[in-house]
Scaffold this active site. Structure first.
Site, PDB file in Angstrom:
ATOM      1  N   GLU A  98       0.839  -1.203   0.000  1.00  0.00           N
ATOM      2  CA  GLU A  98       0.000   0.000   0.000  1.00  0.00           C
ATOM      3  C   GLU A  98       0.873   1.251   0.000  1.00  0.00           C
ATOM      4  O   GLU A  98       2.030   1.210   0.425  1.00  0.00           O
ATOM      5  CB  GLU A  98      -0.898  -0.070   1.258  1.00  0.00           C
ATOM      6  CG  GLU A  98      -1.766   1.129   1.560  1.00  0.00           C
ATOM      7  CD  GLU A  98      -2.810   1.463   0.512  1.00  0.00           C
ATOM      8  OE1 GLU A  98      -2.464   1.515  -0.673  1.00  0.00           O
ATOM      9  OE2 GLU A  98      -3.965   1.721   0.889  1.00  0.00           O
ATOM     10  N   ASP A  99       0.323   2.359  -0.464  1.00  0.00           N
ATOM     11  CA  ASP A  99       1.108   3.603  -0.477  1.00  0.00           C
ATOM     12  C   ASP A  99       1.160   4.273   0.884  1.00  0.00           C
ATOM     13  O   ASP A  99       2.221   4.665   1.360  1.00  0.00           O
ATOM     14  CB  ASP A  99       0.573   4.585  -1.540  1.00  0.00           C
ATOM     15  CG  ASP A  99      -0.936   4.854  -1.445  1.00  0.00           C
ATOM     16  OD1 ASP A  99      -1.601   4.285  -0.551  1.00  0.00           O
ATOM     17  OD2 ASP A  99      -1.448   5.633  -2.263  1.00  0.00           O
ATOM     18  N   ASP A 102      -3.455   6.014   6.648  1.00  0.00           N
ATOM     19  CA  ASP A 102      -3.826   7.276   7.288  1.00  0.00           C
ATOM     20  C   ASP A 102      -4.738   6.962   8.478  1.00  0.00           C
ATOM     21  O   ASP A 102      -4.259   6.687   9.578  1.00  0.00           O
ATOM     22  CB  ASP A 102      -4.496   8.158   6.224  1.00  0.00           C
ATOM     23  CG  ASP A 102      -4.802   9.558   6.706  1.00  0.00           C
ATOM     24  OD1 ASP A 102      -4.355   9.932   7.794  1.00  0.00           O
ATOM     25  OD2 ASP A 102      -5.495  10.298   5.981  1.00  0.00           O
ATOM     26  N   PHE A 151      -0.698  16.452   3.647  1.00  0.00           N
ATOM     27  CA  PHE A 151      -1.125  15.738   2.444  1.00  0.00           C
ATOM     28  C   PHE A 151       0.061  15.620   1.499  1.00  0.00           C
ATOM     29  O   PHE A 151       0.622  16.619   1.063  1.00  0.00           O
ATOM     30  CB  PHE A 151      -2.294  16.444   1.762  1.00  0.00           C
ATOM     31  CG  PHE A 151      -2.984  15.549   0.788  1.00  0.00           C
ATOM     32  CD1 PHE A 151      -3.974  14.667   1.200  1.00  0.00           C
ATOM     33  CD2 PHE A 151      -2.614  15.547  -0.559  1.00  0.00           C
ATOM     34  CE1 PHE A 151      -4.594  13.812   0.293  1.00  0.00           C
ATOM     35  CE2 PHE A 151      -3.230  14.694  -1.459  1.00  0.00           C
ATOM     36  CZ  PHE A 151      -4.223  13.830  -1.028  1.00  0.00           C
ATOM     37  N   ARG A 164       1.411  11.770  -9.652  1.00  0.00           N
ATOM     38  CA  ARG A 164       1.864  10.391  -9.403  1.00  0.00           C
ATOM     39  C   ARG A 164       3.250  10.126  -9.981  1.00  0.00           C
ATOM     40  O   ARG A 164       3.967   9.253  -9.515  1.00  0.00           O
ATOM     41  CB  ARG A 164       0.886   9.389 -10.029  1.00  0.00           C
ATOM     42  CG  ARG A 164      -0.492   9.375  -9.400  1.00  0.00           C
ATOM     43  CD  ARG A 164      -1.255   8.136  -9.883  1.00  0.00           C
ATOM     44  NE  ARG A 164      -2.696   8.245  -9.670  1.00  0.00           N
ATOM     45  CZ  ARG A 164      -3.315   7.938  -8.540  1.00  0.00           C
ATOM     46  NH1 ARG A 164      -2.623   7.513  -7.510  1.00  0.00           N
ATOM     47  NH2 ARG A 164      -4.619   8.051  -8.437  1.00  0.00           N
TER      48      ARG A 164
HETATM   49  P1  IMP Z   1      -7.087   5.502   5.218  1.00  0.00           P
HETATM   50  O1  IMP Z   1      -8.172   4.534   4.887  1.00  0.00           O
HETATM   51  O2  IMP Z   1      -7.626   6.704   5.963  1.00  0.00           O
HETATM   52  O3  IMP Z   1      -5.935   4.876   5.958  1.00  0.00           O
HETATM   53  O4  IMP Z   1      -6.597   6.122   3.868  1.00  0.00           O
HETATM   54  C1  IMP Z   1      -5.717   5.503   3.081  1.00  0.00           C
HETATM   55  C2  IMP Z   1      -5.829   5.977   1.635  1.00  0.00           C
HETATM   56  O5  IMP Z   1      -6.059   7.385   1.549  1.00  0.00           O
HETATM   57  C3  IMP Z   1      -4.528   5.740   0.942  1.00  0.00           C
HETATM   58  O6  IMP Z   1      -4.537   4.509   0.286  1.00  0.00           O
HETATM   59  C4  IMP Z   1      -4.444   6.903  -0.034  1.00  0.00           C
HETATM   60  O7  IMP Z   1      -5.049   6.536  -1.249  1.00  0.00           O
HETATM   61  C5  IMP Z   1      -5.241   7.993   0.595  1.00  0.00           C
HETATM   62  N1  IMP Z   1      -4.402   8.994   1.271  1.00  0.00           N
HETATM   63  C6  IMP Z   1      -4.293   9.223   2.609  1.00  0.00           C
HETATM   64  N2  IMP Z   1      -3.439  10.221   2.879  1.00  0.00           N
HETATM   65  C7  IMP Z   1      -2.978  10.629   1.674  1.00  0.00           C
HETATM   66  C8  IMP Z   1      -2.018  11.648   1.290  1.00  0.00           C
HETATM   67  O8  IMP Z   1      -1.416  12.389   2.089  1.00  0.00           O
HETATM   68  N3  IMP Z   1      -1.795  11.753  -0.043  1.00  0.00           N
HETATM   69  C9  IMP Z   1      -2.412  10.981  -0.981  1.00  0.00           C
HETATM   70  N4  IMP Z   1      -3.297  10.032  -0.651  1.00  0.00           N
HETATM   71  C10 IMP Z   1      -3.582   9.854   0.656  1.00  0.00           C
HETATM   72 MG    MG Z   2      -4.568   4.143  -1.720  1.00  0.00          MG
END
Ligand code: IMP
Ligand code: MG
Length: 176
Positions: A98-99, A102, A151, A164
Protein backbone atom coordinates in the site's frame (compact mmCIF):
# COMPACT_ATOMS: atom_id res chain seq x y z
CA UNK A 1 -1.52 25.25 -16.10
CA UNK A 2 0.49 26.03 -12.96
CA UNK A 3 4.14 25.03 -13.05
CA UNK A 4 5.32 25.11 -9.45
CA UNK A 5 7.56 22.43 -8.01
CA UNK A 6 6.22 20.58 -4.98
CA UNK A 7 8.49 20.63 -1.94
CA UNK A 8 10.53 17.42 -1.49
CA UNK A 9 9.66 15.54 1.69
CA UNK A 10 11.39 12.19 0.96
CA UNK A 11 14.02 12.18 -1.78
CA UNK A 12 14.65 9.51 -4.40
CA UNK A 13 17.81 8.46 -2.56
CA UNK A 14 16.03 8.09 0.78
CA UNK A 15 13.23 6.09 -0.85
CA UNK A 16 15.67 3.80 -2.58
CA UNK A 17 17.69 3.06 0.58
CA UNK A 18 14.62 2.36 2.68
CA UNK A 19 13.00 0.16 0.04
CA UNK A 20 16.18 -1.91 -0.26
CA UNK A 21 15.98 -2.54 3.51
CA UNK A 22 12.31 -3.52 3.29
CA UNK A 23 13.08 -5.92 0.44
CA UNK A 24 15.84 -7.52 2.50
CA UNK A 25 13.51 -7.92 5.50
CA UNK A 26 10.84 -9.59 3.35
CA UNK A 27 13.41 -11.87 1.66
CA UNK A 28 14.76 -12.98 5.05
CA UNK A 29 11.33 -13.62 6.52
CA UNK A 30 10.18 -15.70 3.55
CA UNK A 31 13.39 -17.58 2.79
CA UNK A 32 12.59 -20.76 0.82
CA UNK A 33 8.98 -19.70 0.36
CA UNK A 34 6.92 -17.97 -2.28
CA UNK A 35 5.09 -14.70 -1.73
CA UNK A 36 2.10 -13.15 -3.44
CA UNK A 37 2.44 -9.39 -3.62
CA UNK A 38 -0.91 -7.62 -3.85
CA UNK A 39 -0.34 -4.12 -5.16
CA UNK A 40 -3.05 -1.68 -4.15
CA UNK A 41 -3.83 0.51 -7.15
CA UNK A 42 -3.26 3.12 -8.04
CA UNK A 43 -1.11 4.77 -5.39
CA UNK A 44 1.23 1.86 -4.62
CA UNK A 45 2.28 1.07 -8.20
CA UNK A 46 5.68 2.77 -8.07
CA UNK A 47 6.54 1.60 -4.55
CA UNK A 48 5.46 -1.93 -5.43
CA UNK A 49 7.54 -1.99 -8.59
CA UNK A 50 10.68 -0.85 -6.77
CA UNK A 51 10.03 -3.10 -3.76
CA UNK A 52 9.62 -6.21 -5.91
CA UNK A 53 13.05 -5.65 -7.45
CA UNK A 54 14.54 -5.93 -3.95
CA UNK A 55 12.80 -9.20 -3.02
CA UNK A 56 15.00 -12.24 -3.52
CA UNK A 57 12.44 -15.02 -3.05
CA UNK A 58 9.94 -16.21 -5.70
CA UNK A 59 7.21 -13.60 -6.10
CA UNK A 60 3.84 -13.55 -7.79
CA UNK A 61 2.04 -10.28 -8.42
CA UNK A 62 -1.60 -9.33 -8.36
CA UNK A 63 -3.58 -6.12 -8.10
CA UNK A 64 -6.51 -4.72 -6.18
CA UNK A 65 -8.09 -1.32 -6.47
CA UNK A 66 -9.95 0.20 -3.57
CA UNK A 67 -11.45 3.60 -3.12
CA UNK A 68 -11.87 5.41 0.14
CA UNK A 69 -10.99 8.90 -1.00
CA UNK A 70 -12.86 10.95 -3.54
CA UNK A 71 -11.05 13.56 -5.54
CA UNK A 72 -10.20 15.67 -2.52
CA UNK A 73 -8.01 15.44 0.55
CA UNK A 74 -10.62 13.97 2.90
CA UNK A 75 -11.65 10.34 3.35
CA UNK A 76 -15.20 9.48 2.36
CA UNK A 77 -15.41 7.09 5.32
CA UNK A 78 -16.19 3.94 3.37
CA UNK A 79 -14.10 1.52 1.32
CA UNK A 80 -15.23 0.10 -1.99
CA UNK A 81 -13.54 -2.68 -4.03
CA UNK A 82 -13.16 -1.44 -7.58
CA UNK A 83 -10.98 -4.35 -8.74
CA UNK A 84 -10.36 -7.68 -6.99
CA UNK A 85 -7.41 -10.11 -7.08
CA UNK A 86 -7.67 -12.48 -10.04
CA UNK A 87 -6.41 -15.63 -8.25
CA UNK A 88 -7.07 -17.53 -5.03
CA UNK A 89 -4.96 -16.50 -2.03
CA UNK A 90 -5.71 -19.66 -0.07
CA UNK A 91 -2.57 -21.02 1.66
CA UNK A 92 -0.39 -18.31 0.11
CA UNK A 93 1.96 -15.86 1.80
CA UNK A 94 0.22 -12.61 0.94
CA UNK A 95 1.88 -9.21 1.26
CA UNK A 96 -0.43 -6.26 0.72
CA UNK A 97 1.57 -3.38 -0.73
CA UNK A 98 0.00 0.00 0.00
CA UNK A 99 1.11 3.60 -0.48
CA UNK A 100 -0.05 5.15 2.78
CA UNK A 101 -1.95 4.27 5.94
CA UNK A 102 -3.83 7.28 7.29
CA UNK A 103 -6.94 6.54 9.38
CA UNK A 104 -6.29 2.84 8.78
CA UNK A 105 -9.83 2.22 7.53
CA UNK A 106 -8.74 1.00 4.10
CA UNK A 107 -6.23 -1.51 5.49
CA UNK A 108 -8.51 -2.66 8.30
CA UNK A 109 -11.31 -3.39 5.83
CA UNK A 110 -8.94 -5.14 3.43
CA UNK A 111 -7.30 -7.25 6.15
CA UNK A 112 -10.67 -8.58 7.29
CA UNK A 113 -11.69 -9.34 3.74
CA UNK A 114 -8.48 -11.17 2.80
CA UNK A 115 -8.18 -13.03 6.12
CA UNK A 116 -11.53 -14.64 5.39
CA UNK A 117 -10.05 -16.16 2.20
CA UNK A 118 -7.62 -18.33 4.20
CA UNK A 119 -4.11 -17.16 3.25
CA UNK A 120 -1.15 -18.94 4.88
CA UNK A 121 0.08 -15.56 6.11
CA UNK A 122 -1.03 -11.98 5.57
CA UNK A 123 1.28 -8.97 5.95
CA UNK A 124 1.13 -5.29 5.16
CA UNK A 125 3.91 -3.29 3.53
CA UNK A 126 3.18 0.43 3.45
CA UNK A 127 5.48 3.11 2.14
CA UNK A 128 4.05 5.77 4.45
CA UNK A 129 2.20 6.00 7.75
CA UNK A 130 0.54 9.03 9.33
CA UNK A 131 0.32 8.18 13.05
CA UNK A 132 -1.65 11.29 13.99
CA UNK A 133 -4.91 10.13 12.42
CA UNK A 134 -4.56 6.39 12.83
CA UNK A 135 -7.82 5.33 14.45
CA UNK A 136 -7.94 1.72 13.32
CA UNK A 137 -4.52 0.57 14.56
CA UNK A 138 -3.67 -1.80 11.76
CA UNK A 139 -0.33 -3.60 12.12
CA UNK A 140 2.16 -2.49 9.45
CA UNK A 141 4.75 -5.25 9.09
CA UNK A 142 7.04 -3.44 6.65
CA UNK A 143 6.94 0.35 6.95
CA UNK A 144 8.86 2.84 4.86
CA UNK A 145 8.44 6.14 6.67
CA UNK A 146 6.33 7.73 9.39
CA UNK A 147 5.25 11.22 8.35
CA UNK A 148 3.48 14.22 9.86
CA UNK A 149 -0.14 14.91 9.12
CA UNK A 150 0.43 16.62 5.77
CA UNK A 151 -1.13 15.74 2.44
CA UNK A 152 1.63 14.16 0.38
CA UNK A 153 1.91 13.51 -3.35
CA UNK A 154 4.36 11.92 -5.76
CA UNK A 155 5.96 8.49 -6.12
CA UNK A 156 2.53 7.08 -7.01
CA UNK A 157 0.45 9.22 -4.66
CA UNK A 158 -1.93 11.72 -6.18
CA UNK A 159 -3.93 14.79 -5.48
CA UNK A 160 -7.03 14.71 -7.71
CA UNK A 161 -5.25 12.35 -10.10
CA UNK A 162 -2.08 14.42 -10.47
CA UNK A 163 1.58 14.21 -9.36
CA UNK A 164 1.86 10.39 -9.40
CA UNK A 165 4.85 10.58 -11.77
CA UNK A 166 7.16 12.46 -9.38
CA UNK A 167 10.19 10.33 -8.39
CA UNK A 168 10.04 11.65 -4.81
CA UNK A 169 7.39 12.12 -2.10
CA UNK A 170 6.47 15.78 -1.88
CA UNK A 171 4.12 18.26 -0.29
CA UNK A 172 2.08 20.84 -2.14
CA UNK A 173 2.09 24.10 -0.27
CA UNK A 174 -1.25 25.89 -0.31
CA UNK A 175 -0.81 29.37 -1.73
CA UNK A 176 2.40 28.40 -3.51
P1 IMP B 1 -7.09 5.50 5.22
O1 IMP B 1 -8.17 4.53 4.89
O2 IMP B 1 -7.63 6.70 5.96
O3 IMP B 1 -5.93 4.88 5.96
O4 IMP B 1 -6.60 6.12 3.87
C1 IMP B 1 -5.72 5.50 3.08
C2 IMP B 1 -5.83 5.98 1.63
O5 IMP B 1 -6.06 7.39 1.55
C3 IMP B 1 -4.53 5.74 0.94
O6 IMP B 1 -4.54 4.51 0.29
C4 IMP B 1 -4.44 6.90 -0.03
O7 IMP B 1 -5.05 6.54 -1.25
C5 IMP B 1 -5.24 7.99 0.59
N1 IMP B 1 -4.40 8.99 1.27
C6 IMP B 1 -4.29 9.22 2.61
N2 IMP B 1 -3.44 10.22 2.88
C7 IMP B 1 -2.98 10.63 1.67
C8 IMP B 1 -2.02 11.65 1.29
O8 IMP B 1 -1.42 12.39 2.09
N3 IMP B 1 -1.79 11.75 -0.04
C9 IMP B 1 -2.41 10.98 -0.98
N4 IMP B 1 -3.30 10.03 -0.65
C10 IMP B 1 -3.58 9.85 0.66
MG1 MG C 1 -4.57 4.14 -1.72
Amino acid sequence: MESYQPEVLISEEELSLRIKALGRAISEEFENEEVLVVCILKGAFMFCSDLMKEINVPVRLDFMQLSSYGDGMKSSGSVKIELDISESIKDKNVIIVEDIVDSGLTMKTLLELLKARGPKSLKIASLLFKPSKNIHKVPIDYLGFEIDDKFVIGYGLDYAGRYRELPYVGVINAGN
